[in-house]
Design an enzyme around this catalytic site. Structure first.
Site, PDB file in Angstrom:
ATOM      1  N   LYS A   7       0.856  -1.395   0.212  1.00 47.45           N
ATOM      2  CA  LYS A   7       0.461   0.204  -0.354  1.00 47.45           C
ATOM      3  C   LYS A   7       0.483   1.674   0.014  1.00 47.45           C
ATOM      4  O   LYS A   7       1.925   1.148   0.173  1.00 47.45           O
ATOM      5  CB  LYS A   7      -1.250  -0.844   1.291  1.00 47.45           C
ATOM      6  CG  LYS A   7      -2.275  -0.756   0.883  1.00 47.45           C
ATOM      7  CD  LYS A   7      -3.385  -1.339   2.177  1.00 47.45           C
ATOM      8  CE  LYS A   7      -4.223  -1.892   1.098  1.00 47.45           C
ATOM      9  NZ  LYS A   7      -5.439  -1.707   2.650  1.00 47.45           N
ATOM     10  N   ARG A  62      -3.956  -9.917   4.706  1.00 46.66           N
ATOM     11  CA  ARG A  62      -4.168  -9.588   3.183  1.00 46.66           C
ATOM     12  C   ARG A  62      -2.688  -9.792   2.228  1.00 46.66           C
ATOM     13  O   ARG A  62      -2.298  -8.898   2.825  1.00 46.66           O
ATOM     14  CB  ARG A  62      -5.189  -9.238   3.261  1.00 46.66           C
ATOM     15  CG  ARG A  62      -5.458  -8.318   1.278  1.00 46.66           C
ATOM     16  CD  ARG A  62      -7.022  -7.955   1.391  1.00 46.66           C
ATOM     17  NE  ARG A  62      -7.402  -8.426   0.314  1.00 46.66           N
ATOM     18  CZ  ARG A  62      -7.138  -7.061  -0.435  1.00 46.66           C
ATOM     19  NH1 ARG A  62      -6.210  -6.401  -0.346  1.00 46.66           N
ATOM     20  NH2 ARG A  62      -7.468  -7.042  -2.406  1.00 46.66           N
TER      21      ARG A  62
HETATM   22  C1  7PM Z   1      -5.413   0.903  -5.283  1.00 44.34           C
HETATM   23  C2  7PM Z   1      -5.966   1.014  -3.668  1.00 44.34           C
HETATM   24  C3  7PM Z   1      -6.027  -1.157  -5.723  1.00 44.34           C
HETATM   25  C4  7PM Z   1      -6.459  -0.189  -2.853  1.00 44.34           C
HETATM   26  C5  7PM Z   1      -6.057  -1.856  -4.832  1.00 44.34           C
HETATM   27  C6  7PM Z   1      -6.645  -1.467  -2.934  1.00 44.34           C
HETATM   28  C7  7PM Z   1      -8.343  -4.157   1.181  1.00 44.34           C
HETATM   29  C8  7PM Z   1      -8.747  -5.315   1.220  1.00 44.34           C
HETATM   30  C9  7PM Z   1      -8.778  -4.191  -1.096  1.00 44.34           C
HETATM   31  C10 7PM Z   1      -8.055  -4.567   2.981  1.00 44.34           C
HETATM   32  C11 7PM Z   1      -9.934  -6.192   2.807  1.00 44.34           C
HETATM   33  C12 7PM Z   1      -4.962  -3.655  -1.865  1.00 44.34           C
HETATM   34  C13 7PM Z   1      -6.405  -3.067  -2.385  1.00 44.34           C
HETATM   35  N1  7PM Z   1      -7.765  -3.896   0.486  1.00 44.34           N
HETATM   36  N2  7PM Z   1     -10.325  -5.739   1.519  1.00 44.34           N
HETATM   37  N3  7PM Z   1      -9.476  -5.065  -0.260  1.00 44.34           N
HETATM   38  N4  7PM Z   1      -8.825  -5.762   3.138  1.00 44.34           N
HETATM   39  N5  7PM Z   1     -10.062  -6.988   3.567  1.00 44.34           N
HETATM   40  O1  7PM Z   1      -4.700  -3.171  -1.933  1.00 44.34           O
HETATM   41  O2  7PM Z   1      -7.017  -4.060   3.556  1.00 44.34           O
HETATM   42  O3  7PM Z   1      -5.837  -4.399  -3.001  1.00 44.34           O
HETATM   43  S1  7PM Z   1      -7.835  -3.770  -2.581  1.00 44.34           S
END
Ligand code: 7PM
Length: 262
Positions: A207, A242
């Site tokens: 992130k 995750r």
């Molecule tokens: C851009 C920004 C692309 C953020 C993808 C993301 C989470 C999630 C995501 C989390 C849970 C990523 C995120 N992040 N579900 N879905 N917890 N439960 O880095 O932190 O995949 S999307």
């Protein structure tokens, strides 16, 4: 929890059949590396990304879920905020609904989870889909996350979801300043103590706050930082991580477990 994105940009070689093959190969690889859950998402939550029509999201995720569920004995979670997608995903073989809105966007997700006895991840986020990544920070992020968890939990329980099925997630990076993401990881023990009936999930993998602290490291330069965040999260009480890089994360957390076991 290994991340499997099935958005069109996630596998570059186009063509439906090869997309499905690539997704299956990646799932198999993550399972071999020790993933205990495969999290499948068909809607990008990238800052500025457009919302995807529910039928498009269903068409993306259902074939992949069916293929993985029929070949591997691994729990599948569906990363969605739409009840119709959750329902189709569970029919296809998913057992957990991962809602990044914590039931703020579509409460019927709770009905689907209750009716199917599925697991339910309630992630904390701030703002609406389009504004989520540009919200001004709040004063006390630990208090806000805790209060919003209580609100999400109340909705879930009102709709008949069993307590034991509900996992809480800090929502690292969703409407939070860099310092607030760091503070949430630092104070995770307080939140874990306040919600003893629920497992906590943390997703910090690759992130942007990690890139910011590491002076602009790009996503593929954030592995060491992601591992540090995962280790801190588990040390402070997280139960599920995750992650994109399953092998490295499982190795790091195996050492954490070995040390904590002593
Ligand atoms: C851009 C920004 C692309 C953020 C993808 C993301 C989470 C999630 C995501 C989390 C849970 C990523 C995120 N992040 N579900 N879905 N917890 N439960 O880095 O932190 O995949 S999307």
């Amino acid at each position: 929890m290994g991340i499997l994105n099935v958005t069109p940009d996630s596998f570059s070689d186009g063509g439906r059949f090869s997309d499905l093959d690539a997704a299956l190969a990646r799932a198999q690889e993550m399972i071999g590396e020790g993933a205990a859950i495969i999290d499948i998402g068909g809607e990008s939550t990238r800052p500025g990304s457009a919302r995807v029509e529910q039928q498009v999201e269903i068409d993306r995720v259902v074939p992949v879920i069916e293929a993985i569920a029929s070949r591997f004995d691994v729990p599948i979670s569906i990363d969605t905020s739409k009840s119709a997608v959750a329902e189709a995903a569970i029919k296809a073989g998913a057992e957990i609904v991962n809602d990044i809105s914590g039931l703020r966007f579509d409460e019927r997700i709770a009905d689907v989870a209750a009716a199917t006895n599925a697991g339910l991840v309630l992630m904390h986020s701030r703002g609406e889909f389009e504004s989520m990544h540009s919200k001004p920070p709040v004063e006390n992020i630990v208090a806000e996350v805790s209060n919003d968890f209580r609100r999400s939990l109340a909705i879930a329980e009102d709709h008949g979801v069993a307590k034991v099925k509900i996992v809480l997630d800090l929502g690292i990076g969703f409407g939070k300043a860099v310092e607030q993401n760091l503070e949430l990881l630092a104070r995770l023990d307080i939140i874990a103590g306040a919600f003893p009936d629920h497992a906590l999930l943390v997703g910090a993998s690759r992130k942007s706050f990690i890139g910011r602290v590491l002076n602009g490291a790009p996503p593929d330069g954030r592995l060491s930082g992601s591992l540090a965040a995962a280790v801190i999260a588990v040390t402070n009480g997280a139960r599920i991580i995750r992650a994109h890089d399953v092998k490295a994360t499982v190795d790091a957390l195996t050492i954490v477990d070995a040390v904590l076991g002593e």
